[in-house]
Write an enzyme that holds these catalytic residues in place. Structure first.
Site, PDB file in Angstrom:
ATOM      1  N   CYS A   1      31.159  36.958  45.411  1.00  0.00           N
ATOM      2  CA  CYS A   1      32.405  37.465  45.996  1.00  0.00           C
ATOM      3  C   CYS A   1      32.120  38.765  46.774  1.00  0.00           C
ATOM      4  CB  CYS A   1      33.454  37.644  44.908  1.00  0.00           C
ATOM      5  SG  CYS A   1      35.079  38.153  45.509  1.00  0.00           S
TER       6      CYS A   1
ATOM      7  N   HIS B   1      37.203  29.468  44.297  1.00  0.00           N
ATOM      8  CA  HIS B   1      36.517  30.756  44.333  1.00  0.00           C
ATOM      9  C   HIS B   1      36.037  31.155  42.929  1.00  0.00           C
ATOM     10  CE1 HIS B   1      35.863  34.643  46.431  1.00  0.00           C
ATOM     11  NE2 HIS B   1      36.030  35.163  45.224  1.00  0.00           N
TER      12      HIS B   1
ATOM     13  N   ASP C   1      38.828  27.374  48.509  1.00  0.00           N
ATOM     14  CA  ASP C   1      38.820  28.836  48.395  1.00  0.00           C
ATOM     15  C   ASP C   1      39.813  29.387  49.409  1.00  0.00           C
ATOM     16  OD1 ASP C   1      38.293  31.574  48.454  1.00  0.00           O
ATOM     17  OD2 ASP C   1      36.154  31.309  48.108  1.00  0.00           O
TER      18      ASP C   1
END
Length: 243
Positions: free
Chosen positions: A132, A210, A177
């Site tokens: 991330c 995600h 995502d």
């Protein structure tokens, strides 16, 4: 960002009750989690945190996994003591929180960690893995540090100049995502195809969301287990190829 109310789908996910196999050390002005393999190695990986910081058990689990595969793993506190994000925080304040924690403002910390790995750990071959926020930071290292021989970026926002990579980089994305929609991934691939002169791979995992590689526990997510394990195997194969 996805929306103003919640600009990142960074839920804690399956937060592990995991203590880690390594130890916390002080490296110059920052703290770091360091774990070393059972046999002497001159290969090291900088493991770069997500927005929940360097102490997140899930990230330490990944560092330990790298160590088990022969790498010295170091997960530095790239926020340098500043408070990481928390699920209890007000998402409307996220941009304000993020302002002094940009993944492109980490040169001082990277330099310190590289020196530590070379001088105190005997590392001669160094790579980076990030998640991330750390995925974007991994992009940055691949752009700025040719001595970082390989990078694996998990669901990180791409940088505009990403096609100028100096290190072979694997980009792992999730199909579902909301922060990084597929059109952004496609745009990244177009740029890389036109400009990139080092090896790279962009891989999208169908049906995944995600954070799936390090925030979904494979033991309690049987439907996701094949994707989780495949992505982790891809990571190790990429690092083994270039480091």
């Amino acid at each position: 960002m996805a929306n103003e109310a919640k600009p990142c789908p960074c839920d804690i996910g399956d937060r592990m009750e995991y203590g880690g196999l390594g130890q916390e050390v002080q490296i110059d002005h920052i703290k770091a989690y360091v774990v070393k393999p059972s046999t002497v190695s001159d290969k090291a990986i900088i493991v770069i945190q997500d927005i929940f910081g360097w102490q997140l058990p899930n990230t330490r689990y990944m560092a330990d996994m790298l160590s088990a595969n022969g790498y010295i793993a170091v997960c530095p506190d790239f926020y340098v003591g500043k408070e990481p994000w928390s699920p209890s925080h007000d998402w409307s304040k996220f941009q304000e929180w993020y302002e002094d924690k940009k993944p492109t403002n980490i040169n001082k910390e990277v330099d310190v960690v590289l020196r530590y790995l070379k001088e105190q750990c005997g590392a001669k071959h160094i790579g980076a893995v990030g998640f991330c926020w750390g995925g974007a930071a991994t992009h940055y290292l691949a752009l700025q540090y040719p001595e970082v021989k390989a990078g694996v970026s998990f669901y990180g926002k791409s940088l505009e100049e990403i096609y100028g990579l100096k290190s072979p980089t694997l980009f792992v994305f999730a199909e579902n995502d909301h922060v990084i929609p597929l059109d952004q991934v496609e745009a990244l691939e177009v740029k890389l195809k036109k400009k990139c002169t080092v090896d790279y791979q962009v891989k999208i995992f169908p049906g995944q969301t995600h954070g799936f590689v390090h925030r979904k526990r494979e033991d309690i997510n049987p439907a996701d287990k094949p994707s989780i394990q495949e992505a982790r195997t891809d990571m190790l194969n990429w690092l083994n190829k270039y480091i």
